[in-house]
Design an enzyme around this catalytic site. Sequence first.
Site, short mmCIF file in Angstrom:
data_model
loop_
_atom_site.label_atom_id
_atom_site.label_comp_id
_atom_site.label_asym_id
_atom_site.label_seq_id
_atom_site.Cartn_x
_atom_site.Cartn_y
_atom_site.Cartn_z
N GLU A 69 0.86 -1.19 0.00
CA GLU A 69 0.00 0.00 0.00
C GLU A 69 0.89 1.23 0.00
OE1 GLU A 69 -3.67 -0.18 2.23
OE2 GLU A 69 -3.17 1.77 3.12
N THR A 129 -3.82 4.76 -1.50
CA THR A 129 -4.81 5.32 -0.56
C THR A 129 -5.37 6.64 -1.10
OG1 THR A 129 -3.18 6.63 0.67
CG2 THR A 129 -3.56 4.36 1.42
N ALA A 188 -9.64 11.23 3.24
CA ALA A 188 -11.00 10.90 3.68
C ALA A 188 -12.02 11.96 3.30
CB ALA A 188 -11.02 10.69 5.18
N GLY A 226 -14.00 5.66 5.20
CA GLY A 226 -13.18 6.81 5.58
C GLY A 226 -13.50 7.22 7.00
N ALA A 228 -19.42 1.61 4.17
CA ALA A 228 -18.72 1.06 3.00
C ALA A 228 -19.59 0.05 2.25
CB ALA A 228 -17.41 0.42 3.44
N TYR A 262 -11.20 -5.66 10.45
CA TYR A 262 -10.54 -5.21 11.67
C TYR A 262 -10.34 -6.35 12.67
CZ TYR A 262 -11.63 -0.90 9.43
OH TYR A 262 -11.67 0.10 8.49
N HIS A 271 -13.48 -2.80 14.74
CA HIS A 271 -13.44 -1.38 14.39
C HIS A 271 -13.81 -0.54 15.62
CE1 HIS A 271 -14.92 2.42 12.56
NE2 HIS A 271 -13.87 2.23 11.79
N LYS A 308 -21.19 -6.53 4.31
CA LYS A 308 -20.35 -5.84 3.31
C LYS A 308 -19.88 -6.85 2.24
CE LYS A 308 -16.47 -3.83 4.94
NZ LYS A 308 -15.65 -2.76 5.55
N LYS A 361 8.14 3.66 1.72
CA LYS A 361 9.57 3.43 2.02
C LYS A 361 10.00 2.11 1.38
CE LYS A 361 9.51 5.92 6.37
NZ LYS A 361 9.25 5.81 7.82
P1 FAD Z 1 -17.36 0.42 7.34
O1 FAD Z 1 -17.28 -0.92 6.73
O2 FAD Z 1 -18.48 1.31 6.94
O3 FAD Z 1 -17.35 0.21 8.94
C1 FAD Z 1 -17.23 1.33 9.81
C2 FAD Z 1 -18.02 1.08 11.08
O4 FAD Z 1 -19.42 1.04 10.79
C3 FAD Z 1 -17.69 -0.25 11.76
O5 FAD Z 1 -17.77 -0.07 13.13
C4 FAD Z 1 -18.80 -1.18 11.27
O6 FAD Z 1 -19.08 -2.22 12.20
C5 FAD Z 1 -19.97 -0.24 11.14
N1 FAD Z 1 -20.89 -0.59 10.05
C6 FAD Z 1 -20.57 -1.08 8.83
N2 FAD Z 1 -21.67 -1.24 8.08
C7 FAD Z 1 -22.72 -0.84 8.84
C8 FAD Z 1 -24.13 -0.77 8.62
N3 FAD Z 1 -24.67 -1.14 7.46
N4 FAD Z 1 -24.92 -0.29 9.63
C9 FAD Z 1 -24.38 0.08 10.82
N5 FAD Z 1 -23.06 0.02 11.08
C10 FAD Z 1 -22.23 -0.43 10.11
N6 FAD Z 1 -9.17 5.59 5.10
C11 FAD Z 1 -9.05 6.59 4.19
O7 FAD Z 1 -9.56 7.69 4.42
N7 FAD Z 1 -8.38 6.40 3.01
C12 FAD Z 1 -7.82 5.22 2.68
O8 FAD Z 1 -7.21 5.08 1.61
C13 FAD Z 1 -7.92 4.14 3.62
N8 FAD Z 1 -7.39 2.92 3.35
C14 FAD Z 1 -7.56 1.89 4.25
C15 FAD Z 1 -7.05 0.62 3.92
C16 FAD Z 1 -7.22 -0.44 4.80
C17 FAD Z 1 -6.64 -1.81 4.46
C18 FAD Z 1 -7.91 -0.25 6.05
C19 FAD Z 1 -8.08 -1.38 7.00
C20 FAD Z 1 -8.41 1.01 6.36
C21 FAD Z 1 -8.26 2.08 5.48
N9 FAD Z 1 -8.77 3.35 5.76
C22 FAD Z 1 -8.63 4.38 4.85
C23 FAD Z 1 -9.40 3.63 7.05
C24 FAD Z 1 -10.94 3.45 7.04
O9 FAD Z 1 -11.53 4.40 6.20
C25 FAD Z 1 -11.44 3.60 8.47
O10 FAD Z 1 -10.98 2.55 9.26
C26 FAD Z 1 -12.94 3.84 8.66
O11 FAD Z 1 -13.15 4.23 10.02
C27 FAD Z 1 -13.80 2.61 8.41
O12 FAD Z 1 -13.82 2.29 7.10
P2 FAD Z 1 -14.57 0.94 6.59
O13 FAD Z 1 -14.55 0.97 5.14
O14 FAD Z 1 -14.06 -0.24 7.31
O15 FAD Z 1 -16.05 1.28 7.12
#
Ligand code: FAD
Length: 286
Positions: free
Chosen positions: A17, A48, A51, A109, A124, A144, A148, A164, A271
Amino acid sequence: MKIKEFYGRGRAVLSFEIFPPKKEGTLDSVFPTIERLQVLKPDFIGVTCGAGGTGGRNLTVPLAAAIREKCGVESMAHVTCMSSGPDDVDRIMDDLRASGVQNIMALRGDRNPDLEQKHDFRHADELVAYIREHGDFGVCAACYPETHFEAPDSATDLRNLKHKVDCGAEVLISQLFFDNDHFLEFRENARREEINVPISAGIMPVTNKKQIERMVTMCGASLPPKLVKMLQKYEGDPVALTDAGIAYAVAQIADLLTEGVDGIHIYTLNKPDIAGKITASIRSLL
Ligand code: FAD
């Protein structure tokens, strides 16, 4: 090629990444980095995105395109709900199609009150479903091992993850973690929930004490006592801390590979030297 096609071929998938430069017009500055990552022969490289604030139209897409075109490595553009509504996602998909990038990492995000953010896609899963419905892209999503930070408990987080995946996420990439037991327990629970897509383990090499402490505070990962000890011992010696961080990451990866992990995803922090040292030590184990 869609990223899911790399999995299930009898060996673990290796991915990296990277993040794009922040300023417009500075894309060239990252080319030496991607050229040096290319020689390490990753299966794919994810890029990446911020957000919020830019409608998703930063350097993520051009960099993902350059990785494919210049280096011939499969790439994946990250897209977040916080930076992109449906119109933005449509434009991003058009740009990706035009440059041959076939994969999107669909993320929510992090919420940031200081940025103007979008709210069309609440989680997401909705972004995943939209991309699957409106485009022919491989779609990855985040998971996670230590739950999360917003989820009330691990069971709820896993149920949301299952949804998801049911919406169309084909591969999961995990948040960083430093204790493999967390990942292995999470994987077992995920399989029990019938989350059957490949899960790559996210590995962050530790090379800076303050940086890693900031990251774990932001993402809710825990630091095991032996890693805390290591950070304390070498914090005043950057060379030793980097060597120790690389050794820690290599040991973590070797153990995960022994446990049959689907893939290793290295957060390179741009890096290539560090990614190179790790890759050299694990190549024959993949
Ligand atoms: P979600 O899947 O939406 O989950 C977030 C929270 O909502 C969780 O607690 C989940 O349990 C809950 N949830 C999910 N679906 C629902 C639903 N339908 N109803 C109610 N609750 C729900 N961030 C950036 O800004 N840019 C990046 O490029 C980036 N890259 C990343 C790459 C990786 C490999 C990882 C692990 C994270 C990355 N992140 C990035 C961080 C990420 O955006 C954050 O961790 C964010 O807080 C959660 O994103 P998610 O897509 O997992 O969210």
